[in-house]
Write a protein that holds these residues in place. Structure first.
Motif, PDB file in Angstrom:
ATOM      1  N   GLU A 182      89.157  57.889  89.805  1.00  0.00           N
ATOM      2  CA  GLU A 182      88.287  58.206  90.941  1.00  0.00           C
ATOM      3  C   GLU A 182      89.028  59.014  91.994  1.00  0.00           C
ATOM      4  N   LEU A 183      90.297  58.640  92.245  1.00  0.00           N
ATOM      5  CA  LEU A 183      91.088  59.399  93.217  1.00  0.00           C
ATOM      6  C   LEU A 183      91.336  60.825  92.733  1.00  0.00           C
ATOM      7  N   LEU A 184      91.598  60.954  91.441  1.00  0.00           N
ATOM      8  CA  LEU A 184      91.815  62.292  90.872  1.00  0.00           C
ATOM      9  C   LEU A 184      90.576  63.159  91.047  1.00  0.00           C
ATOM     10  N   GLU A 185      89.414  62.620  90.774  1.00  0.00           N
ATOM     11  CA  GLU A 185      88.167  63.377  90.905  1.00  0.00           C
ATOM     12  C   GLU A 185      87.901  63.757  92.359  1.00  0.00           C
ATOM     13  N   PHE A 186      88.116  62.795  93.256  1.00  0.00           N
ATOM     14  CA  PHE A 186      87.878  63.049  94.679  1.00  0.00           C
ATOM     15  C   PHE A 186      88.820  64.146  95.187  1.00  0.00           C
ATOM     16  N   PHE A 187      90.084  64.039  94.791  1.00  0.00           N
ATOM     17  CA  PHE A 187      91.078  65.012  95.252  1.00  0.00           C
ATOM     18  C   PHE A 187      90.789  66.394  94.671  1.00  0.00           C
ATOM     19  N   TYR A 188      90.307  66.422  93.435  1.00  0.00           N
ATOM     20  CA  TYR A 188      90.003  67.709  92.804  1.00  0.00           C
ATOM     21  C   TYR A 188      88.844  68.408  93.523  1.00  0.00           C
ATOM     22  N   LEU A 189      87.851  67.643  93.939  1.00  0.00           N
ATOM     23  CA  LEU A 189      86.728  68.232  94.688  1.00  0.00           C
ATOM     24  C   LEU A 189      87.226  68.903  95.960  1.00  0.00           C
ATOM     25  N   GLU A 190      88.236  68.290  96.579  1.00  0.00           N
ATOM     26  CA  GLU A 190      88.818  68.891  97.778  1.00  0.00           C
ATOM     27  C   GLU A 190      89.611  70.149  97.416  1.00  0.00           C
ATOM     28  N   ALA A 191      90.336  70.074  96.300  1.00  0.00           N
ATOM     29  CA  ALA A 191      91.177  71.205  95.890  1.00  0.00           C
ATOM     30  C   ALA A 191      90.349  72.449  95.609  1.00  0.00           C
ATOM     31  N   GLU A 192      89.139  72.255  95.100  1.00  0.00           N
ATOM     32  CA  GLU A 192      88.282  73.397  94.788  1.00  0.00           C
ATOM     33  C   GLU A 192      87.907  74.202  96.031  1.00  0.00           C
ATOM     34  N   LYS A 193      88.104  73.623  97.216  1.00  0.00           N
ATOM     35  CA  LYS A 193      87.751  74.303  98.459  1.00  0.00           C
ATOM     36  C   LYS A 193      88.833  75.293  98.911  1.00  0.00           C
ATOM     37  N   PHE A 196      94.892  68.003  86.909  1.00  0.00           N
ATOM     38  CA  PHE A 196      95.126  66.561  86.797  1.00  0.00           C
ATOM     39  C   PHE A 196      96.542  66.271  86.292  1.00  0.00           C
ATOM     40  N   ARG A 197      97.017  67.055  85.333  1.00  0.00           N
ATOM     41  CA  ARG A 197      98.373  66.831  84.810  1.00  0.00           C
ATOM     42  C   ARG A 197      99.404  66.946  85.926  1.00  0.00           C
ATOM     43  N   THR A 198      99.234  67.954  86.768  1.00  0.00           N
ATOM     44  CA  THR A 198     100.178  68.159  87.871  1.00  0.00           C
ATOM     45  C   THR A 198     100.065  67.057  88.906  1.00  0.00           C
ATOM     46  N   LEU A 199      98.855  66.621  89.212  1.00  0.00           N
ATOM     47  CA  LEU A 199      98.666  65.534  90.177  1.00  0.00           C
ATOM     48  C   LEU A 199      99.320  64.248  89.677  1.00  0.00           C
ATOM     49  N   ARG A 200      99.166  63.980  88.408  1.00  0.00           N
ATOM     50  CA  ARG A 200      99.759  62.752  87.846  1.00  0.00           C
ATOM     51  C   ARG A 200     101.283  62.809  87.923  1.00  0.00           C
ATOM     52  N   ALA A 208      94.096  61.057 103.963  1.00  0.00           N
ATOM     53  CA  ALA A 208      92.762  60.501 104.180  1.00  0.00           C
ATOM     54  C   ALA A 208      92.253  59.792 102.927  1.00  0.00           C
ATOM     55  N   THR A 209      92.493  60.393 101.765  1.00  0.00           N
ATOM     56  CA  THR A 209      92.054  59.784 100.513  1.00  0.00           C
ATOM     57  C   THR A 209      92.683  58.416 100.322  1.00  0.00           C
ATOM     58  N   MET A 210      93.982  58.308 100.581  1.00  0.00           N
ATOM     59  CA  MET A 210      94.669  57.035 100.406  1.00  0.00           C
ATOM     60  C   MET A 210      94.202  56.003 101.430  1.00  0.00           C
ATOM     61  N   ALA A 211      93.869  56.443 102.649  1.00  0.00           N
ATOM     62  CA  ALA A 211      93.384  55.517 103.680  1.00  0.00           C
ATOM     63  C   ALA A 211      92.007  54.974 103.324  1.00  0.00           C
ATOM     64  N   VAL A 212      91.130  55.852 102.835  1.00  0.00           N
ATOM     65  CA  VAL A 212      89.795  55.415 102.415  1.00  0.00           C
ATOM     66  C   VAL A 212      89.916  54.458 101.235  1.00  0.00           C
ATOM     67  N   ASP A 213      90.826  54.764 100.320  1.00  0.00           N
ATOM     68  CA  ASP A 213      91.055  53.883  99.171  1.00  0.00           C
ATOM     69  C   ASP A 213      91.552  52.513  99.613  1.00  0.00           C
ATOM     70  N   PHE A 269     102.347  63.897  92.167  1.00  0.00           N
ATOM     71  CA  PHE A 269     101.821  63.058  93.246  1.00  0.00           C
ATOM     72  C   PHE A 269     101.659  61.601  92.811  1.00  0.00           C
ATOM     73  N   GLN A 270     102.074  61.308  91.568  1.00  0.00           N
ATOM     74  CA  GLN A 270     101.972  59.944  91.033  1.00  0.00           C
ATOM     75  C   GLN A 270     100.554  59.402  91.162  1.00  0.00           C
ATOM     76  N   MET A 271      99.568  60.269  91.008  1.00  0.00           N
ATOM     77  CA  MET A 271      98.163  59.889  91.170  1.00  0.00           C
ATOM     78  C   MET A 271      97.550  59.673  89.786  1.00  0.00           C
ATOM     79  N   THR A 272      97.144  58.442  89.504  1.00  0.00           N
ATOM     80  CA  THR A 272      96.618  58.112  88.174  1.00  0.00           C
ATOM     81  C   THR A 272      95.196  57.563  88.195  1.00  0.00           C
ATOM     82  N   ASP A 273      94.745  57.055  89.330  1.00  0.00           N
ATOM     83  CA  ASP A 273      93.400  56.489  89.407  1.00  0.00           C
ATOM     84  C   ASP A 273      92.353  57.585  89.164  1.00  0.00           C
TER      85      ASP A 273
END
Length: 352
Positions: free
Chosen positions: A289-300, A276-280, A214-219, A283-287
């Motif tokens: 804003e995407l990192l912050e958005f994904f982290y908010l989801e992870a906290e759930k 963030f280190r693990t996501l980068r 969903a994050t990638m689709a919104v992006d 998941f090859q995630m470097t943006d």
């Protein structure tokens, strides 16, 4: 006089004994690796059934040395099929993290619902036991093409999911029922319709998607139509699936794995930069804003990942059959490992 003081201080004595018991229970988990050093370090392959937020704690535990500290060598690997699906949404996974074996490892992190459905519809299917889950209620999203303006507009449209019996398929059915719709006739449910490509090529009007898809689709410019977390749908999603025979022979290793899991979830919630280190890396995630958005989801993610009791009940209802009725709810899970960690106070201590 002695009787007077005995009665007077009896509550204190009971409290002291209670505290001692609690501390002993807590130390059982704090000192687990040292207490069982003579058992030898076990190496375990861990199969991650899909590339999603629910798998983050397990790669985080690997990257931050949590498994090693708890006396086990765990190598997490994503399934080849799941990597092919997530690549359609623009997320790449390095080849060294893709599982290339032929047989299922003794521990798999994957959807409980497809596992149960496969067991009751396909001869000779794996029958693991569920020790816990990070996905017990809906957290996913529905992402749509621009012309779909509201949830009501989904009626009569094409809704995408990954495959029949997958968690996305189950969630789509349960969501339609929650809306009072017939999942078969009030919209079209299309498999292989999960991801940015399905929207871009106009194969579907919307899809039920895990956080990463969903994050990638919104992006990519598509519309976040609904947050399924608002509906609190029971889900039997990403769960800790253990081979029954292996578990019977390796309960200590399973205990160490479960301890590592709750520690990784706590680290995820308490240390954003480690996450963030693990996501980068994975998941090859470097943006940013995407990192912050994904982290908010992870906290759930739940701090206490008990098995998905209500989700399993719902799966048994939605996919009811003659074969399904041979099984009881209790056949599918064992919550004793989670109860040990929880009732000892160890999980709470990770957040003090």
């Amino acid at each position: 006089m002695k009787l007077f003081f005995a009665k007077r201080f009896e509550p204190v004595r009971i409290l002291v004994v209670y505290i001692a018991i609690c501390v002993a229970g807590l130390l059982q988990f704090v000192l687990l690796p040292a207490a069982h050093a003579d058992t030898g370090r076990k190496s375990v392959e861990l199969l991650l059934g899909d590339v999603s937020l629910n798998k983050l704690p397990f790669v985080l535990a690997y990257e931050e040395g949590i498994y090693t500290r708890n006396g086990i060598d765990v190598t997490p690997m994503f399934s080849k099929g799941s990597v092919e699906i997530i690549r359609r949404s623009g997320v790449d996974i390095a080849d060294q993290y893709i599982f290339k074996g032929d047989s299922t490892p003794p521990i798999k992190i994957g959807g409980a619902s497809p596992t149960i459905i496969r067991l009751t519809t396909k001869a000779g299917s794996w029958d693991p036991i569920i020790l816990g889950s990070t996905h017990r209620t809906s957290r996913w999203r529905i992402v749509a093409r621009p012309e779909v303006k509201s949830v009501d507009d989904l009626k009569g449209k094409r809704i995408g999911y990954s495959g029949v019996g997958a968690v996305t398929h189950f969630v789509a059915i349960v969501f339609a029922e929650r809306l009072g719709w017939d999942p078969q006739f009030d919209w079209s449910m299309l498999g292989d319709g999960l991801g940015v490509d399905a929207l871009k090529n106009n194969y579907v009007d919307a899809f039920v998607g895990p956080e990463l898809h969903a994050t990638m689709a919104v992006d990519a410019g598509y519309k976040l139509l609904a947050d399924l977390g608002d509906y609190q749908l029971p889900v039997a999603g990403s769960s800790f699936l253990f081979d029954r025979a292996w578990l019977a022979e390796n309960p200590d290793t399973a205990r160490r794995f479960m301890k590592s899991t709750v520690e990784a979830i706590a680290l995820l919630k308490n240390d954003k930069e480690a996450t963030f280190r693990t996501l980068r890396k994975w998941f090859q995630m470097t943006d940013p804003e995407l990192l912050e958005f994904f982290y908010l989801e992870a906290e759930k993610l739940p701090s206490k990942p008990y098995p998905p009791y209500e989700g399993i009940k719902k799966v048994m209802q939605v996919y009811d059959s003659h074969e399904m009725r041979k099984y009881t709810l209790e056949h599918f899970y064992d919550d004793s490992f989670m109860k040990e960690l929880d009732e000892s106070g160890y999980i709470d201590s990770l957040y003090d």
